[in-house]
Design a protein around this motif. Structure first.
Motif, mmCIF file in Angstrom:
data_model
loop_
_atom_site.group_PDB
_atom_site.id
_atom_site.type_symbol
_atom_site.label_atom_id
_atom_site.label_comp_id
_atom_site.label_asym_id
_atom_site.label_seq_id
_atom_site.Cartn_x
_atom_site.Cartn_y
_atom_site.Cartn_z
ATOM 1 N N ALA A 240 0.830 -1.205 0.000
ATOM 2 C CA ALA A 240 0.000 0.000 0.000
ATOM 3 C C ALA A 240 0.867 1.258 0.000
ATOM 4 N N ILE A 241 2.002 1.201 0.677
ATOM 5 C CA ILE A 241 2.924 2.338 0.698
ATOM 6 C C ILE A 241 3.395 2.655 -0.718
ATOM 7 N N ALA A 242 3.716 1.615 -1.476
ATOM 8 C CA ALA A 242 4.172 1.820 -2.849
ATOM 9 C C ALA A 242 3.096 2.501 -3.683
ATOM 10 N N PHE A 243 1.862 2.057 -3.552
ATOM 11 C CA PHE A 243 0.768 2.671 -4.300
ATOM 12 C C PHE A 243 0.493 4.088 -3.814
ATOM 13 N N ALA A 244 0.573 4.305 -2.502
ATOM 14 C CA ALA A 244 0.316 5.634 -1.939
ATOM 15 C C ALA A 244 1.352 6.640 -2.413
ATOM 16 N N SER A 245 2.601 6.213 -2.481
ATOM 17 C CA SER A 245 3.663 7.094 -2.964
ATOM 18 C C SER A 245 3.421 7.468 -4.419
ATOM 19 N N ARG A 246 2.942 6.531 -5.184
ATOM 20 C CA ARG A 246 2.650 6.755 -6.604
ATOM 21 C C ARG A 246 1.486 7.727 -6.767
ATOM 22 N N ASP A 247 0.466 7.574 -5.902
ATOM 23 C CA ASP A 247 -0.730 8.423 -6.010
ATOM 24 C C ASP A 247 -0.487 9.831 -5.485
ATOM 25 N N GLY A 248 0.345 9.947 -4.453
ATOM 26 C CA GLY A 248 0.589 11.244 -3.825
ATOM 27 C C GLY A 248 -0.481 11.596 -2.806
ATOM 28 N N GLY A 249 -0.131 12.451 -1.856
ATOM 29 C CA GLY A 249 -1.086 12.908 -0.860
ATOM 30 C C GLY A 249 -1.160 12.045 0.387
ATOM 31 N N TYR A 250 -0.236 11.133 0.545
ATOM 32 C CA TYR A 250 -0.263 10.230 1.695
ATOM 33 C C TYR A 250 1.033 10.315 2.511
ATOM 34 N N GLU A 251 1.673 11.471 2.471
ATOM 35 C CA GLU A 251 2.972 11.601 3.125
ATOM 36 C C GLU A 251 2.909 11.308 4.623
ATOM 37 N N SER A 252 1.898 11.811 5.311
ATOM 38 C CA SER A 252 1.815 11.601 6.758
ATOM 39 C C SER A 252 1.572 10.132 7.089
#
Length: 276
Positions: A240-252
């Motif tokens: 999920a971290i990999a996908f979140a980094s790709r999508d953006g907006g999940y830094e926190s």
């Protein structure tokens, strides 16, 4: 006995079954089929189906045991058994194809402690004969995100799905993920599957795989759907971290994953935090 075994397999959801005599016992070759999700869907249709097959297999074994018939996983290469008997044909991507089912199947084999009698193997439930097979069109090779497929077959050291088998999967796979738990790109572009159409994940499944939910470590429901045997040690959160980094907006949320009790999660979170 042969008809009983084949009917029982069908009752438990297997679309095809073949009983093969082996001395005084029987090798039961079973096929579970599924419809894929659309390309770009991150929820893995294969692993959802694989877990359903696993539960059906356990139910089948239990019903056999209730009838005094012992059964266990067959100690054999299932792909080799299916190919040798003309039930499937090999593909360049290391999978096998079955006529109208394409490559969207999960193979299962049980060693059953009973004698089916004669050597006849054909049965009306075995399915139709193979209609062609892999023609080495190279579509899968061109699409493979890991560059694992070539004219001579597949290099499993580069295959994303193969890399998912280990709890601590290679960090190099993180940027190449297309679905949770593995990869289905080669199957998505294969012309042997083009007629199958697409299914949609239901609401319960989508809720289980909601990105922020997985990033917080709440993976219980998703693991129940894909199977707990290969999704432990924070694997779904790491992916999920990999996908979140790709999508953006999940830094926190990614920053919070640095405090995870799982090494894989911390390692992937550190990788993408430094990359940002």
């Amino acid at each position: 006995m042969r008809s009983y075994l084949l009917d029982l397999a069908k009752k438990h959801g297997f679309c095809r079954a073949r009983a093969v005599r082996r001395g005084g016992s029987t090798l039961l070759l079973l096929t579970w089929s599924y419809i894929p999700f659309k390309r770009g869907e991150r929820i893995p249709a294969y692993y959802l189906a694989s877990n359903k097959m696993y539960q059906a297999k356990l139910s089948l074994i239990e019903e056999l045991r209730e009838q005094g018939i012992a059964a266990e996983d067959a100690d054999t290469s299932l792909k080799a058994e299916f190919i040798a008997r003309g039930l499937a044909s090999p593909c360049l991507n290391g999978l096998v194809a079955m006529d109208e089912l394409g490559t969207r199947t999960i193979l299962c084999g049980l060693s059953v402690n009973c004698d089916i009698g004669d050597e006849r193997e054909t049965d009306s439930q075995c399915g139709s004969k193979l209609n062609g097979g892999c023609d080495k069109c190279m579509a899968c090779a061109k699409a493979c995100p890991g560059g694992a497929i070539g004219p001579d077959g597949i290099d499993y050291s580069k295959c994303i799905r193969a890399g998912m088998n280990d709890t601590l999967h290679p960090i190099t796979l993180a940027n190449k993920l297309t679905t949770y738990m593995g990869c289905e790109v080669c199957q998505a572009v294969c012309h042997l599957n083009s007629h199958l159409g697409f299914a949609e994940p239901d609401e319960k499944t989508r809720e289980a795989f909601e990105l922020r939910r997985l990033l917080t470590g709440d993976t219980k429901e998703a693991r129940l759907l894909v199977g707990k045997n290969k999704s432990g040690s924070g694997k779904l959160t790491a992916q999920a971290i990999a996908f979140a980094s790709r999508d953006g907006g999940y830094e926190s949320e990614i920053e919070g994953c640095l405090e995870s009790p799982f090494e894989d999660v911390r390692r992937v979170a550190e990788f993408f935090r430094n990359k940002a």
